[in-house]
Design an enzyme around this catalytic site. Structure first.
Site, PDB file in Angstrom:
ATOM      1  N   GLU A 347     -16.808  70.554  59.935  1.00 42.51           N
ATOM      2  CA  GLU A 347     -17.574  71.548  60.695  1.00 42.51           C
ATOM      3  C   GLU A 347     -17.160  72.988  60.392  1.00 42.51           C
ATOM      4  O   GLU A 347     -17.047  73.807  61.298  1.00 42.51           O
ATOM      5  CB  GLU A 347     -17.425  71.283  62.201  1.00 42.51           C
ATOM      6  CG  GLU A 347     -17.919  69.916  62.611  1.00 42.51           C
ATOM      7  CD  GLU A 347     -17.648  69.585  64.075  1.00 42.51           C
ATOM      8  OE1 GLU A 347     -18.546  69.004  64.694  1.00 42.51           O
ATOM      9  OE2 GLU A 347     -16.568  69.885  64.603  1.00 42.51           O
TER      10      GLU A 347
HETATM   11  C1  TNX Z   1     -16.900  66.216  66.403  1.00 41.36           C
HETATM   12  S1  TNX Z   1     -16.061  64.602  64.196  1.00 41.36           S
HETATM   13  C2  TNX Z   1     -15.712  66.754  65.951  1.00 41.36           C
HETATM   14  C3  TNX Z   1     -14.673  67.109  66.917  1.00 41.36           C
HETATM   15  C4  TNX Z   1     -15.130  66.915  68.329  1.00 41.36           C
HETATM   16  C5  TNX Z   1     -15.908  65.627  68.450  1.00 41.36           C
HETATM   17  C6  TNX Z   1     -16.322  65.312  69.853  1.00 41.36           C
HETATM   18  C7  TNX Z   1     -15.346  65.809  63.806  1.00 41.36           C
HETATM   19  C8  TNX Z   1     -14.727  65.675  62.527  1.00 41.36           C
HETATM   20  N1  TNX Z   1     -15.351  66.855  64.638  1.00 41.36           N
HETATM   21  O1  TNX Z   1     -14.279  68.444  66.705  1.00 41.36           O
HETATM   22  O2  TNX Z   1     -14.012  66.861  69.146  1.00 41.36           O
HETATM   23  O3  TNX Z   1     -17.031  65.717  67.629  1.00 41.36           O
HETATM   24  O4  TNX Z   1     -16.961  64.080  69.941  1.00 41.36           O
END
Ligand code: TNX
Length: 538
Positions: A347
């Site tokens: 992300e």
């Molecule tokens: C996605 S999955 C994220 C996390 C969040 C999570 C909550 C991923 C690699 N990143 O930063 O905590 O969703 O479900």
């Protein structure tokens, strides 16, 4: 009359009496007809399902006051697995269960943990267990296999064996042979200690709980926008300032390096490898708030206690950023005996794609220079993975062209599809804890997929294993963690360990239900999914 515990040596009887732990077990060296009626737990109740089992009907071994635990002579690792087993069973049985070196390779009584005579199919983590009326013999090629065998033995005992106070027994174990080994090398759980901080004791307890299901890696998500949780001597404000809050604005916290070492050591005693994660270049607000110079504009942002993602980025164009990463990874690598350092990489929507790729490529070199193998969330396939780099898939669909082509070029994948394995997802719309952005995940969904044939174009040989992540934006306490992890974590653990030929939702539901009384005795706060038939008393 059947005598429990095989041979009753005078020495062990005296030891038994001298411990003062005796309740019903001592003196009651033979079992009453009512006790004899206790049906031993069948091999089919073990989670994860065992690979090969051949029960011997009508035969049971009874752990008794005279039972001795024999371990491979000269192996301190086998002796410590023996000590661990004794430590589990002494409080509930009240028996002394002495641990001593075995005198030969064909024991005729007691419980033996031997590093000879296991079939080659047991590999490095598997075992063979033979249960006769006189003895239990667990054989493995490596200590990890003995530990796995002990987890199976635990589950073959009545649930009361998990008690921390003396219970009446009896302690029968069903007769027969089990030959058992894992399908995948990597069977992981992840705990996010960044969104909310959890003390060492909670992490240790979680380690103990996942070990029961033959999980062999614990990935610790040690940093994120809301908190930096590991002391770094060369950059002390990371923990002191960056660790001083949490989602919702609580006090936060961090692990000293001694705390982290304690976690690593505890995990090692459960044959679990710690995989530390420092998430970058995104998810870094806590670090950016701690050191102004890490920001492109030289201005430290305030600490963050919300739950948005994708707004922070390390300054990929500053040389200091790479000095920082080298020093942080250097300290973490030195504290971590396992082969992996997880660099996050997810992300990173505040980082330009070209900058992101160059950044990840450079960080991979830094991790390699410290002797570790890179793991990253699957976004890192947009850079150029090193041959050894492992990508952790967290998508919500079964197609991802970039991940597939990386896998075809040799990148190994850890499967953590968010809509199937994310333990922070709600079970259903009525669940109060958790989130639902990826899916509602009840037990049947968590169990109902095949990691070796799920992602289009990513076959079994590209899959290193599975991991069940537990993100903690909404979770603050050990009971919260337990409620979200159980019973779904054992479902993911079974996908990681058991041959796919054992995959059967109905049979799994039975096996899982049998864990309920065990969890009740352990004081584990599990979710009583209506998809599972829980026995009375669980
Ligand atoms: C996605 S999955 C994220 C996390 C969040 C999570 C909550 C991923 C690699 N990143 O930063 O905590 O969703 O479900």
């Amino acid at each position: 009359m059947k005598v429990y515990g095989g041979r009753r040596g005078l020495a062990s009887l005296l030891l038994a009496l001298s411990t003062g732990l005796a309740t019903v077990g001592y003196g009651a060296l033979s079992i009453t007809p009512a006790e004899a009626a206790v049906t031993p737990v069948p091999f089919s109740s073990v989670v994860p399902a065992v690979a090969v089992s051949t029960p011997t009907s009508g035969v049971t071994y009874g752990i008794g006051a005279a039972t001795t635990i024999y371990t491979e002579p000269g192996s301190t690792a086998a002796a410590s697995v023996g000590g661990y087993l004794a430590g589990l069973l002494r409080p509930s049985t009240g028996y002394p269960l002495p641990v001593t070196a075995a005198s030969g390779s064909s024991p005729s009584d007691g419980i033996s943990l031997l590093l000879s005579g296991a079939p080659s199919s047991a590999g490095n983590e598997g075992y063979q267990m033979d249960v006769t009326a006189d003895a239990i013999v667990i054989r493995a090629n490596r200590p990890a296999g003995l530990f796995a065998g002990v987890q199976t033995l635990r589950q073959l005992l009545p649930a009361a064996a998990e008690s921390t106070t003396a219970q009446p027994g009896p302690w029968p174990v069903a007769g027969g042979r089990i030959v058992d080994y894992p399908r995948f090398a990597y069977r992981g759980a992840m705990l996010d200690v960044a969104r909310h901080f959890f003390p060492v004791s909670t992490v240790e307890r979680y380690i103990d709980e996942i070990a029961l299901y033959k999980i062999n890696h614990l990935h610790l998500h040690l940093s994120d926008d809301q908190g930096w949780r590991i002391a770094v001597n060369s950059w002390p404000d990371l923990a002191v300032h960056g660790g001083s809050t949490a989602v919702g604005g609580g006090a936060g916290g961090y692990y000293t390096q001694a705390d982290y070492q304690q976690i690593v050591d505890h995990a090692a005693s459960r044959h679990i490898t710690i995989v530390p994660e420092i998430d970058m270049p995104g998810h870094t607000n806590a670090a950016l708030a701690s050191y102004a110079e890490l920001n492109c504009n030289g201005v430290a942002p305030p600490l963050y206690t919300g739950t948005d993602v994708g707004f922070s980025s390390l300054c990929t164009s500053k040389e200091l950023t790479y000095t920082f990463i080298d020093q942080v990874v250097g300290e973490l690598a030195a504290l971590t005996p396992g082969p992996y350092v997880h660099i996050g990489g997810d992300e990173a929507s505040s980082t330009q794609p070209a900058d992101y790729a160059a950044f990840i490529n450079r960080v991979q070199q830094i991790v390699a220079a410290h002797g570790k193998t890179v793991v990253g969330w699957h976004d890192i396939v947009n850079a150029t993975p090193l041959p050894s780099t492992v990508a952790q898939f967290w998508g919500t669909t079964s197609r991802n062209a970039a991940v597939t082509s990386a896998a075809q070029r040799g990148t190994k994948i850890i499967m953590s599809p968010a809509n199937l394995t994310y333990l922070d997802m709600k079970y259903n719309s009525r669940t109060t804890l958790g989130q639902n952005w990826a899916a509602y995940i009840d037990v049947k969904n968590a169990y109902g997929w095949n990691p070796g044939a799920y992602l289009s174009g990513v076959g079994e040989s590209s899959v290193l294993g599975v991991e069940a992540p537990l993100w903690t934006e909404t979770l603050k306490t050990l009971p919260d963690l337990e409620y979200m992890a159980f019973p779904r974590l054992p479902a993911i653990a079974e996908l990681g360990w058991s041959p796919y030929s054992t995959h059967d939702w109905k049979a799994f539901g039975q096996r899982l239900g049998a864990q309920g009384p065990r969890w009740r005795v352990m004081g584990l706060n599990y979710y009583r999914s209506t998809q599972v038939t829980w026995p009375a008393g669980s």
